[in-house]
Design a protein around this motif. Structure first.
Motif, PDB file in Angstrom:
ATOM      1  N   THR A   1      -5.600   6.362  33.459  1.00 39.91           N
ATOM      2  CA  THR A   1      -5.002   5.352  32.587  1.00 39.91           C
ATOM      3  C   THR A   1      -4.215   6.024  31.462  1.00 39.91           C
ATOM      4  O   THR A   1      -3.104   5.599  31.132  1.00 39.91           O
ATOM      5  N   HIS A   2      -4.776   7.074  30.902  1.00 42.95           N
ATOM      6  CA  HIS A   2      -4.069   7.818  29.851  1.00 42.95           C
ATOM      7  C   HIS A   2      -2.776   8.416  30.400  1.00 42.95           C
ATOM      8  O   HIS A   2      -1.717   8.319  29.760  1.00 42.95           O
ATOM      9  N   GLU A   3      -2.848   9.008  31.579  1.00 40.49           N
ATOM     10  CA  GLU A   3      -1.651   9.585  32.206  1.00 40.49           C
ATOM     11  C   GLU A   3      -0.595   8.502  32.456  1.00 40.49           C
ATOM     12  O   GLU A   3       0.597   8.732  32.244  1.00 40.49           O
ATOM     13  N   ASN A   4      -1.034   7.343  32.916  1.00 41.75           N
ATOM     14  CA  ASN A   4      -0.098   6.242  33.139  1.00 41.75           C
ATOM     15  C   ASN A   4       0.547   5.791  31.829  1.00 41.75           C
ATOM     16  O   ASN A   4       1.723   5.422  31.808  1.00 41.75           O
ATOM     17  N   HIS A   5      -0.207   5.835  30.755  1.00 41.31           N
ATOM     18  CA  HIS A   5       0.345   5.470  29.444  1.00 41.31           C
ATOM     19  C   HIS A   5       1.437   6.466  29.039  1.00 41.31           C
ATOM     20  O   HIS A   5       2.487   6.072  28.527  1.00 41.31           O
ATOM     21  N   LEU A   6       1.191   7.742  29.304  1.00 40.26           N
ATOM     22  CA  LEU A   6       2.216   8.752  29.017  1.00 40.26           C
ATOM     23  C   LEU A   6       3.464   8.500  29.867  1.00 40.26           C
ATOM     24  O   LEU A   6       4.594   8.618  29.372  1.00 40.26           O
ATOM     25  N   LYS A   7       3.258   8.134  31.139  1.00 38.57           N
ATOM     26  CA  LYS A   7       4.394   7.813  32.017  1.00 38.57           C
ATOM     27  C   LYS A   7       5.160   6.603  31.486  1.00 38.57           C
ATOM     28  O   LYS A   7       6.388   6.570  31.542  1.00 38.57           O
TER      29      LYS A   7
ATOM     30  N   HIS B   1       5.487   5.708  28.395  1.00 31.89           N
ATOM     31  CA  HIS B   1       6.322   6.145  27.279  1.00 31.89           C
ATOM     32  C   HIS B   1       7.519   6.952  27.752  1.00 31.89           C
ATOM     33  O   HIS B   1       8.625   6.787  27.228  1.00 31.89           O
ATOM     34  N   GLU B   2       7.320   7.789  28.750  1.00 34.90           N
ATOM     35  CA  GLU B   2       8.448   8.563  29.282  1.00 34.90           C
ATOM     36  C   GLU B   2       9.512   7.634  29.859  1.00 34.90           C
ATOM     37  O   GLU B   2      10.706   7.840  29.629  1.00 34.90           O
TER      38      GLU B   2
ATOM     39  N   LEU C   1      14.731   4.865  29.150  1.00 35.03           N
ATOM     40  CA  LEU C   1      15.474   3.606  29.080  1.00 35.03           C
ATOM     41  C   LEU C   1      16.204   3.492  27.735  1.00 35.03           C
ATOM     42  O   LEU C   1      17.391   3.172  27.677  1.00 35.03           O
ATOM     43  N   LEU C   2      15.484   3.790  26.665  1.00 33.97           N
ATOM     44  CA  LEU C   2      16.069   3.700  25.330  1.00 33.97           C
ATOM     45  C   LEU C   2      17.178   4.732  25.145  1.00 33.97           C
ATOM     46  O   LEU C   2      18.261   4.409  24.644  1.00 33.97           O
ATOM     47  N   PHE C   3      16.929   5.960  25.603  1.00 35.13           N
ATOM     48  CA  PHE C   3      17.931   7.015  25.468  1.00 35.13           C
ATOM     49  C   PHE C   3      19.190   6.674  26.243  1.00 35.13           C
ATOM     50  O   PHE C   3      20.308   6.904  25.765  1.00 35.13           O
ATOM     51  N   ALA C   4      19.024   6.093  27.423  1.00 32.16           N
ATOM     52  CA  ALA C   4      20.185   5.709  28.230  1.00 32.16           C
ATOM     53  C   ALA C   4      21.036   4.675  27.504  1.00 32.16           C
ATOM     54  O   ALA C   4      22.258   4.633  27.679  1.00 32.16           O
ATOM     55  N   SER C   5      20.403   3.848  26.669  1.00 32.18           N
ATOM     56  CA  SER C   5      21.132   2.809  25.934  1.00 32.18           C
ATOM     57  C   SER C   5      22.012   3.377  24.828  1.00 32.18           C
ATOM     58  O   SER C   5      22.973   2.739  24.426  1.00 32.18           O
ATOM     59  N   VAL C   6      21.677   4.561  24.338  1.00 34.12           N
ATOM     60  CA  VAL C   6      22.474   5.138  23.244  1.00 34.12           C
ATOM     61  C   VAL C   6      23.273   6.364  23.680  1.00 34.12           C
ATOM     62  O   VAL C   6      24.073   6.882  22.910  1.00 34.12           O
ATOM     63  N   GLN C   7      23.052   6.782  24.916  1.00 34.63           N
ATOM     64  CA  GLN C   7      23.765   7.959  25.414  1.00 34.63           C
ATOM     65  C   GLN C   7      25.274   7.699  25.374  1.00 34.63           C
ATOM     66  O   GLN C   7      25.751   6.635  25.755  1.00 34.63           O
TER      67      GLN C   7
END
Length: 156
Positions: free
Chosen positions: A109-115, A117-118, A123-129
């Protein structure tokens, strides 16, 4: 030309729309569910992350790290234990307290949470790239300022 009041409402609605979309995205993602489909809530996943970062921590230590009451942590731990995500063990140095560890499912579950966020970061970075650095810097300052002001309102 739009009035200042109209512009204020448009910006507010756009921001609230983004917050709502993020909340729905976070709720609906498969990353925040157990293997049997049980929802992992915001407070629970952050408690799981804190346990992962502080393996073998005790309940009082968790409460101190999270800035919440021991009772609040205890209630969340009961839920996480029922979901099979954590286990409690008696502290060999102090039999009156428990040490908290993640189960194998808790680790996943912790690993999935990290995924999660990644994926969201991408997604967020692609919006400002491709945007000028000044625009991206402004956006970051804007979001940090809104967050700071909201936190101050909450603490009042």
């Amino acid at each position: 030309m739009k009035s200042e009041e109209q512009r204020k409402k448009e910006i507010s609605n756009a921001f609230l729309g983004a917050v709502y979309a993020y909340t729905e995205y976070e709720k609906e993602t498969h990353f925040l569910k157990t293997k049997d489909g049980k929802q992992i809530y915001y407070a629970e996943i952050h408690l799981i992350s804190t346990i992962k970062e502080n393996e073998g921590i005790h309940i009082t230590g968790l409460a101190d790290k999270l800035g919440v009451t021991i009772g609040a942590v205890s209630q969340l731990l009961i839920k996480l234990e029922r979901k099979g995500l954590i286990q409690k063990e008696k502290d060999p140095k102090n039999q009156s307290r428990f040490l908290i560890k993640l189960t194998t499912e808790g680790e996943k579950t912790h690993e999935n949470h990290l995924k999660f966020h990644e994926e969201f970061d991408s997604l967020l970075f692609a919006s400002v790239q491709g945007e000028p650095k000044e625009k991206v810097d402004f956006l970051e300052r804007f979001l940090l300022e809104v967050c700071e002001k909201l936190e101050k309102k909450i603490k009042k």
